[in-house]
Every structure is written in C-alpha cells, then in structure tokens.
Design an enzyme around this catalytic site. Sequence first.
Site, PDB file in Angstrom:
ATOM      1  N   ARG A 225       0.856  -1.191   0.000  1.00 33.30           N
ATOM      2  CA  ARG A 225       0.000   0.000   0.000  1.00 33.30           C
ATOM      3  C   ARG A 225       0.890   1.239   0.000  1.00 33.30           C
ATOM      4  O   ARG A 225       1.962   1.248   0.632  1.00 33.30           O
ATOM      5  CB  ARG A 225      -0.917   0.020   1.226  1.00 33.30           C
ATOM      6  N   HIS A 273      -1.316  -0.034  -9.916  1.00 37.61           N
ATOM      7  CA  HIS A 273      -2.066  -0.918  -9.004  1.00 37.61           C
ATOM      8  C   HIS A 273      -2.615  -2.137  -9.759  1.00 37.61           C
ATOM      9  O   HIS A 273      -3.823  -2.401  -9.738  1.00 37.61           O
ATOM     10  CB  HIS A 273      -3.203  -0.167  -8.296  1.00 37.61           C
TER      11      HIS A 273
HETATM   12  P1  NAP Z   1      -2.439 -10.563   5.470  1.00 32.39           P
HETATM   13  O1  NAP Z   1      -2.578 -12.024   5.206  1.00 32.39           O
HETATM   14  O2  NAP Z   1      -3.379  -9.896   6.392  1.00 32.39           O
HETATM   15  O3  NAP Z   1      -0.934 -10.350   5.973  1.00 32.39           O
HETATM   16  C1  NAP Z   1      -0.473  -9.145   6.474  1.00 32.39           C
HETATM   17  C2  NAP Z   1       0.926  -9.336   7.001  1.00 32.39           C
HETATM   18  O4  NAP Z   1       1.393  -8.077   7.499  1.00 32.39           O
HETATM   19  C3  NAP Z   1       0.975 -10.325   8.174  1.00 32.39           C
HETATM   20  O5  NAP Z   1       2.149 -11.090   8.124  1.00 32.39           O
HETATM   21  C4  NAP Z   1       1.013  -9.398   9.384  1.00 32.39           C
HETATM   22  O6  NAP Z   1       1.641  -9.929  10.520  1.00 32.39           O
HETATM   23  C5  NAP Z   1       1.839  -8.267   8.833  1.00 32.39           C
HETATM   24  N1  NAP Z   1       1.647  -7.064   9.637  1.00 32.39           N
HETATM   25  C6  NAP Z   1       0.493  -6.386   9.847  1.00 32.39           C
HETATM   26  N2  NAP Z   1       0.708  -5.360  10.691  1.00 32.39           N
HETATM   27  C7  NAP Z   1       2.013  -5.411  11.019  1.00 32.39           C
HETATM   28  C8  NAP Z   1       2.836  -4.640  11.868  1.00 32.39           C
HETATM   29  N3  NAP Z   1       2.349  -3.597  12.561  1.00 32.39           N
HETATM   30  N4  NAP Z   1       4.138  -4.976  11.982  1.00 32.39           N
HETATM   31  C9  NAP Z   1       4.641  -6.023  11.308  1.00 32.39           C
HETATM   32  N5  NAP Z   1       3.918  -6.805  10.482  1.00 32.39           N
HETATM   33  C10 NAP Z   1       2.608  -6.497  10.343  1.00 32.39           C
HETATM   34  O7  NAP Z   1      -2.490  -9.743   4.102  1.00 32.39           O
HETATM   35  P2  NAP Z   1      -2.172 -10.268   2.615  1.00 32.39           P
HETATM   36  O8  NAP Z   1      -3.325 -11.008   2.061  1.00 32.39           O
HETATM   37  O9  NAP Z   1      -0.840 -10.929   2.612  1.00 32.39           O
HETATM   38  O10 NAP Z   1      -2.098  -8.862   1.846  1.00 32.39           O
HETATM   39  C11 NAP Z   1      -1.143  -7.883   2.217  1.00 32.39           C
HETATM   40  C12 NAP Z   1      -1.487  -6.558   1.572  1.00 32.39           C
HETATM   41  O11 NAP Z   1      -1.207  -6.598   0.172  1.00 32.39           O
HETATM   42  C13 NAP Z   1      -2.979  -6.180   1.612  1.00 32.39           C
HETATM   43  O12 NAP Z   1      -3.344  -5.651   2.865  1.00 32.39           O
HETATM   44  C14 NAP Z   1      -3.056  -5.145   0.516  1.00 32.39           C
HETATM   45  O13 NAP Z   1      -2.780  -3.875   1.071  1.00 32.39           O
HETATM   46  C15 NAP Z   1      -1.932  -5.545  -0.442  1.00 32.39           C
HETATM   47  N6  NAP Z   1      -2.440  -6.002  -1.760  1.00 32.39           N
HETATM   48  C16 NAP Z   1      -2.046  -5.317  -2.882  1.00 32.39           C
HETATM   49  C17 NAP Z   1      -2.489  -5.737  -4.124  1.00 32.39           C
HETATM   50  C18 NAP Z   1      -2.033  -5.047  -5.378  1.00 32.39           C
HETATM   51  O14 NAP Z   1      -2.542  -5.341  -6.458  1.00 32.39           O
HETATM   52  N7  NAP Z   1      -1.070  -4.151  -5.305  1.00 32.39           N
HETATM   53  C19 NAP Z   1      -3.335  -6.856  -4.250  1.00 32.39           C
HETATM   54  C20 NAP Z   1      -3.718  -7.516  -3.080  1.00 32.39           C
HETATM   55  C21 NAP Z   1      -3.248  -7.083  -1.838  1.00 32.39           C
HETATM   56  P3  NAP Z   1       1.042 -11.225  11.272  1.00 32.39           P
HETATM   57  O15 NAP Z   1       1.358 -12.378  10.342  1.00 32.39           O
HETATM   58  O16 NAP Z   1       1.789 -11.279  12.527  1.00 32.39           O
HETATM   59  O17 NAP Z   1      -0.441 -10.990  11.424  1.00 32.39           O
END
Ligand code: NAP
Length: 310
Positions: A225, A273
């Site tokens: 993000r 994006h």
């Molecule tokens: P997710 O499964 O919720 O994983 C988020 C990760 O971030 C987890 O490992 C979490 O830690 C970690 N995290 C959250 N807060 C943190 C903090 N304060 N300090 C350290 N680590 C932290 O999300 P996901 O499905 O992998 O997706 C991640 C992000 O990718 C989405 O939220 C979205 O913003 C982005 N995205 C972008 C696109 C694009 O096209 N560009 C597409 C899809 C998603 P824990 O494991 O300990 O909970």
Amino acid sequence: MTATLLFASKTERWTTYEAPLRHALGALGVKYRLGTDFPPEEVDYIIYAPNSGIVDFTPFTRLKAVLNLWAGVEAVVGNPTLQVPLARMVDFGLTQGMTEWVVGHTLRHHLGMDTHILNQDGAWRKTAPPLARDRRIGLLGLGALGIAAGTTLARLGFPVTGWSRSEKSAEGITCRHGEAGLRETLAQADILILLLPDTPATRDVLDADAIARMPRGAVVINPGRGPLIVDDALIAALDSGQLGHATLDVFRTEPLPPEHPFWAHPKVTVTPHIASETRPDTAAEVIAENVRRGEVGEPLLHLVDRDLGY
Ligand code: NAP
C-alpha cells in the site's frame, strides 16, 4: 433459510462475478437470492467493494457479514456503522497473481535486465548476473501474499528474511518480528518487498531512518500500500544513491497524479495498481464457502481483526 446476498460493487464487476457466484453457491447447496438491488432490511450478506457507494451500514438491519472482495480493508475497517463480522479476500488467483508479479519484478532487478532491454546500442556489456543465493531479499509482511511470494523466491534460491507483527515460521524464510526484527530484515535487504496492509501501525514504516538501515544501492518493490512509504524520503534516497531503484504499484493517491515526481524519476518504475487482483472464479468459491459457514453457524474464513485493522 434463504440467504439474501447483495453484490455491492461496480456494475461491470457484476457481469463477471454473477455466473461464478451462482455456480459456487449452487455447488455448496446454499439457498440464496443474489442481486445488486435489495431493500437493505432484507440483506444477509454484502459482497463488498469500497467503491460500491455504501458508507452507512445502519439500514442493513439483519446483516450477518460483509465479505470484502479485496485483500486490503483499510477503506471499510474503521467504519463505525459496520457492526457485523468483516471478512477479507484470500483467493488462490489473487495470491498466485501477486507471486508472479513479485517474482517478475525481483528477477528484473536481480538479473539487471534493463541494461540489455534498454540499451540495444551495439555495446557488448558482458557482465553475468550473480546467482540468486547471492542476492538477499527482505520481505515486510508474512501474510497470505507475503508467504506465497517469499517461499517461491526462496525456492529459486534467494535468501529471504521476512518480518511480521507476530512470531511466524515459513518454509525457506528466516522469520523475524518486533523492532529488532525489522532492523535485521532491513539491514540485509538487497531487494525489499513490501506486502503489509495499510494500518495505523504500518503507515510510514519505510521512512528515512528505515531506508538508511538498508544496504547502499538496494531496490524497493512495493505492491502493498502507498502509505507504507514516506514518498519524500524515498525520493531523497534514490537521489543520493542510498537506493538504486523503486518499483511501485501502490500510492498514497490513486491514480497517481500526473505531476507526481515518481512519474518522471529515472529510478522509479510506476505500475498502476495491477500487481494482482481478485479472480472471479476462485474468489466466488471463497465467498460461497463463507456464506455456507454463516448459514450453518460455523466461523467465517479470513475474518478481519477490527482493532488491528487487517
Ligand atoms: P495478510 O494475510 O493480512 O498479511 C499481512 C501481514 O502483514 C501479516 O504477516 C502481518 O503480521 C503483517 N503485519 C500487519 N501489521 C504489522 C505490523 N504492525 N508490523 C509487522 N507486520 C505487520 O495480508 P495479505 O493477504 O498478505 O495482503 C497484504 C497486503 O497486500 C494487503 O493488505 C493489501 O494492502 C496488499 N495487496 C495489494 C495488491 C495489489 O494489487 N497491489 C493486491 C492484493 C493485496 P502477522 O502475520 O503477525 O499478522
């Protein structure tokens, strides 16, 4: 009981989602009504995209859950009128697409592809790239997307260190957490990939201090993000040579305004994006399964922690 499902997103999405949703709901034997226009008091589930126009959930008096179409929930998670469970999207197609995008852009920088793609000028530049094992990857975020991309990079031979909020383990990834873990991840990141959600705790995580901890000339790849990065600090580091390149898919303002300095910067690659998106066929199965669970009283998949914001 028949569940009423409101599909709340842009009209063109309805045309691609309707058939896969009906197929997936039918396959699970869910009794349902599905459409784009029901009186709010009749709706049990909202299949939701932030651009749907729904900002007040109060009229949805019998709502059981909101099923977000995207992985990121920052646009809805803090909505005070939302009083029912919120599930985010974890979808095979979304995950696979992100892995492919991350691996592609990592290999671009690792192999130095631009040298040859952009310079077909008769000069014989004969420097072989290093092996993956000699290029260290830092990965901020070890969730559904981070783990998938990180384990694939590890299988290619890259040493991968990943950072998350809580303690984790993942095959091939050296997992770190906490402040010291972040510093350690940054210090060894020849290529840093950001796959964190946008929350109050992650905003500005890549600021001037964090960038200064990275190896000189490192590359940043951000499909997470926009608010994760302090834009001015990134540009200053690219200008000074502390960073070698930034490939950015997400921005604080989207679409990225034409006058934004990222567009013209020679060391920035902007992609609009498109790193990955939810794929209707596979996402419909996740949504249908959550409706089935909701109807039989089982816990929903991929529930968002409203306090943590992801
Ligand atoms: P997710 O499964 O919720 O994983 C988020 C990760 O971030 C987890 O490992 C979490 O830690 C970690 N995290 C959250 N807060 C943190 C903090 N304060 N300090 C350290 N680590 C932290 O999300 P996901 O499905 O992998 O997706 C991640 C992000 O990718 C989405 O939220 C979205 O913003 C982005 N995205 C972008 C696109 C694009 O096209 N560009 C597409 C899809 C998603 P824990 O494991 O300990 O909970």
